[in-house]
Write a protein that holds these residues in place. Sequence first.
Motif, PDB file in Angstrom:
ATOM      1  N   GLN A 519       0.848  -1.173   0.000  1.00 49.23           N
ATOM      2  CA  GLN A 519       0.000   0.000   0.000  1.00 49.23           C
ATOM      3  C   GLN A 519       0.891   1.233   0.000  1.00 49.23           C
ATOM      4  O   GLN A 519       1.908   1.279   0.704  1.00 49.23           O
ATOM      5  CB  GLN A 519      -0.907  -0.011   1.236  1.00 49.23           C
ATOM      6  N   PHE A 520       0.520   2.219  -0.788  1.00 44.99           N
ATOM      7  CA  PHE A 520       1.218   3.502  -0.794  1.00 44.99           C
ATOM      8  C   PHE A 520       0.316   4.525  -0.125  1.00 44.99           C
ATOM      9  O   PHE A 520      -0.864   4.660  -0.482  1.00 44.99           O
ATOM     10  CB  PHE A 520       1.570   3.907  -2.223  1.00 44.99           C
ATOM     11  N   LEU A 521       0.877   5.255   0.840  1.00 45.26           N
ATOM     12  CA  LEU A 521       0.119   6.146   1.696  1.00 45.26           C
ATOM     13  C   LEU A 521       0.527   7.591   1.460  1.00 45.26           C
ATOM     14  O   LEU A 521       1.647   7.882   0.996  1.00 45.26           O
ATOM     15  CB  LEU A 521       0.344   5.790   3.171  1.00 45.26           C
ATOM     16  N   SER A 522      -0.389   8.513   1.801  1.00 44.79           N
ATOM     17  CA  SER A 522      -0.040   9.931   1.729  1.00 44.79           C
ATOM     18  C   SER A 522       1.033  10.224   2.769  1.00 44.79           C
ATOM     19  O   SER A 522       0.992   9.724   3.892  1.00 44.79           O
ATOM     20  CB  SER A 522      -1.276  10.790   1.972  1.00 44.79           C
ATOM     21  N   ALA A 523       2.021  11.032   2.393  1.00 41.18           N
ATOM     22  CA  ALA A 523       3.176  11.262   3.268  1.00 41.18           C
ATOM     23  C   ALA A 523       2.805  12.040   4.518  1.00 41.18           C
ATOM     24  O   ALA A 523       3.437  11.880   5.563  1.00 41.18           O
ATOM     25  CB  ALA A 523       4.265  12.012   2.494  1.00 41.18           C
ATOM     26  N   ASP A 524       1.760  12.882   4.441  1.00 38.65           N
ATOM     27  CA  ASP A 524       1.439  13.730   5.589  1.00 38.65           C
ATOM     28  C   ASP A 524       0.500  13.049   6.584  1.00 38.65           C
ATOM     29  O   ASP A 524       0.763  13.012   7.786  1.00 38.65           O
ATOM     30  CB  ASP A 524       0.827  15.051   5.101  1.00 38.65           C
TER      31      ASP A 524
END
Length: 607
Positions: A519-524
């Motif tokens: 899964q790729f997540l928002s960095a913030d």
Amino acid sequence: MDERALLDLAVSGIAIGCWFLAYGLARLVTRPASPPPQPATPDLGTEPPAVVSLLVNRWTTTEDAAESTLLDLAARRFIELRQPGNEPMQTTVHLPAAAPDESGLRPYERRVLSRVQGLAVGGVVPLTALTFRDQAQAKTWNKRLRAEVVAEARAAGLSRRRFGRGVAAVLVALAALAAAAAGAAAYHYGSWSASEDNPGVAAGIVTFLLLSGIAGLSPGERDTPLGRQVAARWLGVRDWLRGHEEFANLPPASVVVWDRYLGYGAAVGATHLTSAVLDLGMGNRELVWSSFGGTWHRVRVRYPRVWSRYGRTPAKLILRAVIAIVVGGVLLRFAPGGLDSLPDIDGSGRQLPDAVTSAVLAVGVLLIVSGLYRLARTLVDLATERTITGEVLWLEVWLSTSNDSDSSTPWLHYLAVDDGTDDRTTAWGLPSEWANRCHDGDTVTIRVRPWTRRVVDITVVGHGQARELVEPPTGDIAAPARPALSADLLTVDEVARALGRPVRAGDSMALGGVLGGAQFLSADRGKPLLLVQALTGTPARWAWRANSRGQALPGIGDGAYASGDRAALRVGETTVVFTLMGEARDRQAYLPWLAAQCAARLAAHHS
């Protein structure tokens, strides 16, 4: 009733009653002992906690057997318990990097450890996620664990069957006498009543089978001389542990400090807080742990049950809507004149009040409006089907149809799925004939109708670890080698470029040797943006059939398609599925580019 019939009935009742009296006396005489505790002592014996739990609970196995075994495994470094905050419910179970030698484990210890190992994702599982989601599975697991604990206690001479062979033989002999008396009474009744089919023999056989069957059932375990001595010593250990006021309030992670004392404390009922946190029974269906996306998180599930539209087919909804419209139209068209033409029942010559006529007209209007609304929403529901991929959180019967007075056939199941977009979800209605297609923990792709919450198609794209705990892997499900993890097929920079925002990689996962995912997540904020799943074998073929639709993408792998917020590609025996989530759903135009990057890297990996 004839006096002779009363006499025959009394003889049968007295005979059977005497047998049950003997049975009650047998239970009274063989009831497990409650030995007085020896002086309080901190000295632990050699008996394992599960067996100790049996002894101090008057030879009855309780949930403490499994829970104390889990703590003892932690004390012996087979697992590790960590509490990241002040809340004991947040405790997590970690598998060691180098697994200790398991050859010396007892059967029930291996059973508990296997459950932890089977549910762990990345070597971690929340302590409260060890509960079961299937009643039959929980019952079977705990029943086998209890049998293994009892077998060890018997082998050590600490326990024995409550009804030994002698007691059982006496009860069976008394059952034969009672059956003979009941059969003779029934035969006598049949003789003087001139019955064509004398019930004497049948009554005797049925009575014997019933009473001897009850005698053959084991009412549990009982003490032995050695067992009473050992139980008294462990009751002394319990008194010593209860003498420390803080011991009752220790959390599970304190096993690091208290070592094996915490496990034995749970076995003797001296660890109130730890026992409240630990649970290896049925879980809470409204707050379920999910590992979808590679990280553990809790999802709150709502189960709709009030409105009649939930789980219904369009045909039934449309039929009900049409009936409501027709009935409402009939009331509006004919009700006023029909009410005025009713006969004058009381002879007063008075007509019905205008309020009654108005109420009937209002009901007609309400039926027409509700029918039109239901008809419109059903048609819209058919036109707005959508596809969801996620982890099965819960599956259980929702509604059943009674076929006869003794049984009912399920026709609708609850299916709760976590798609990674929110920490709340509402269960869907799954036709019961499809319920055996999936298991809790499986990754599925479902096609649903939002308004009716009905599942119209379901495809399992990956088997979860929970399935492996109750059934062996079969055929080509276990044969293929694990594909490259999805995190190896796309880089963070490539995903950030496609989604137009900073991202970070979530934890990768591997399920059952056939599914790699990341899964790729928002960095913030750490919100899920992109899920990538790589599959081989049978799940790959299922996933390809479910996703090879929409716009064809020529020149990418052996085939690729994009449809809405999802894309799929195929290279050899591997299928990769991309799913945009949350704030990234507006980047559908970049799915072909991501698929091309992934296909090139996958082709290089295969070569």
